[in-house]
Design a protein around this motif. Structure first.
Motif, short mmCIF file in Angstrom:
data_model
loop_
_atom_site.label_atom_id
_atom_site.label_comp_id
_atom_site.label_asym_id
_atom_site.label_seq_id
_atom_site.Cartn_x
_atom_site.Cartn_y
_atom_site.Cartn_z
N CYS A 161 0.86 -1.18 0.00
CA CYS A 161 0.00 0.00 0.00
C CYS A 161 0.89 1.23 0.00
O CYS A 161 1.71 1.42 0.91
N THR A 195 2.23 0.56 5.57
CA THR A 195 1.46 1.63 4.94
C THR A 195 1.79 3.01 5.48
O THR A 195 1.97 3.96 4.70
N CYS A 208 -4.95 6.23 7.72
CA CYS A 208 -4.00 5.21 8.15
C CYS A 208 -3.59 5.43 9.61
O CYS A 208 -3.53 4.47 10.40
N LEU A 236 -4.65 -2.94 5.42
CA LEU A 236 -4.84 -3.73 4.21
C LEU A 236 -6.13 -4.52 4.32
O LEU A 236 -6.60 -4.80 5.44
N SER A 268 -5.64 -2.98 0.27
CA SER A 268 -5.88 -1.80 -0.55
C SER A 268 -6.60 -2.28 -1.80
O SER A 268 -7.06 -3.42 -1.87
N GLU A 309 -4.38 2.38 -5.27
CA GLU A 309 -2.93 2.50 -5.45
C GLU A 309 -2.57 3.43 -6.60
O GLU A 309 -1.58 4.15 -6.54
N ASN A 335 0.00 5.74 -4.78
CA ASN A 335 1.30 5.07 -4.77
C ASN A 335 2.25 5.78 -5.74
O ASN A 335 2.06 5.71 -6.96
#
Length: 255
Positions: A135, A172, A196, A207, A209, A214, A218
């Protein structure tokens, strides 16, 4: 319907337990240690039918010998002879049937050369990607090249957006702190970090994700965006997507 349950292990690993409907037979992914798996199986009177292995690192295989001796499961993993106990060695393009569902095997080298991921389409679509895609992050390059990891991540990014992503570590929060530096104009990262922090304060997993999420948060999947490329350019090369990815991964190593 297949359910997926996290089994916390070691310091920050997740061993994922797969169960189809109310069946007592289950599958686990990457058992880095045996005791947490055994405790859950015994507590809920479950039978370990299958084990999936993504790569050879000990924190993903450390419990394998004990679980094999105790339960004699069918073990599916990469074609790496150094991993003892695998019954079925698989590679890119292979398919396996686990708990009544077909899983596609995808070669995802970068973290290690033998790394594979397991994807099953359907409702919901599930991805077990070990230490390739996290993640808001990706694995360190212990054996593979930046090009290999970049290619592996792009392959995973092409999966359906609603695919649930089950990575093997609770990284994460640290990843999102880095993502905030690497993609500073991204409001989705800011929101994800806030959520988070709330989850981790309650000791809740961050998690799974999704692939769609993402793609928004990400930085390693966003190397073509102006914000990420500009931030990378202050740390190293950003001439193209691969150069930007390489800079990001090296930056994260020292972040």
């Amino acid at each position: 319907m297949m359910s997926v349950t996290p089994i916390p292990a070691l310091s920050d690993n997740y061993i994922w337990l797969l169960r189809q409907d109310t069946s007592q037979s289950v599958c686990v992914v990457d058992p880095g240690e045996a005791d947490p798996v055994i405790k859950l199986l015994e507590r809920e009177s479950l039978t370990l039918d299958t084990i999936l292995i993504t790569h050879h690192h000990h924190d993903h295989t450390g419990g394998l010998a004990t679980l094999i001796k105790r339960y004699s499961p069918h073990v599916i993993g990469p074609a790496n002879p150094d991993i003892q106990g695998i019954n079925q060695r698989v590679g890119d393009g292979d398919t396996v049937r686990v708990m009544g569902r077909q899983f596609d095997v995808m070669a995802t080298p970068g973290h290690t050369l033998d790394h594979i991921s397991f994807f099953t389409p359907g409702i919901p679509a599930l991805l077990f990607c070990g230490d390739t895609l996290f993640c808001a992050g990706c694995g360190r390059l212990f054996e593979g090249t930046p090009e290999q990891m970049h290619t592996s991540l792009n392959k995973l990014a092409e999966l359906p957006a609603d695919t649930l992503v089950f990575a093997a570590h609770e990284y994460t929060q640290a990843n999102l702190v880095f993502a905030h530096a690497a993609d500073p104009e991204n409001d989705d990262v800011t929101y994800a970090l806030s959520e988070c922090e709330k989850a981790r304060a309650l000791n809740r997993p961050t998690l799974p994700s999704t692939i769609g999420r993402e793609l928004k948060i990400n930085p390693y999947l966003r190397v073509s965006t102006q914000s990420v490329r500009q931030a990378a350019g202050e740390q190293g090369a950003n001439d193209n997507d691969l150069a930007t990815f390489t800079t990001l991964r090296e930056w994260k190593n020292r972040f």
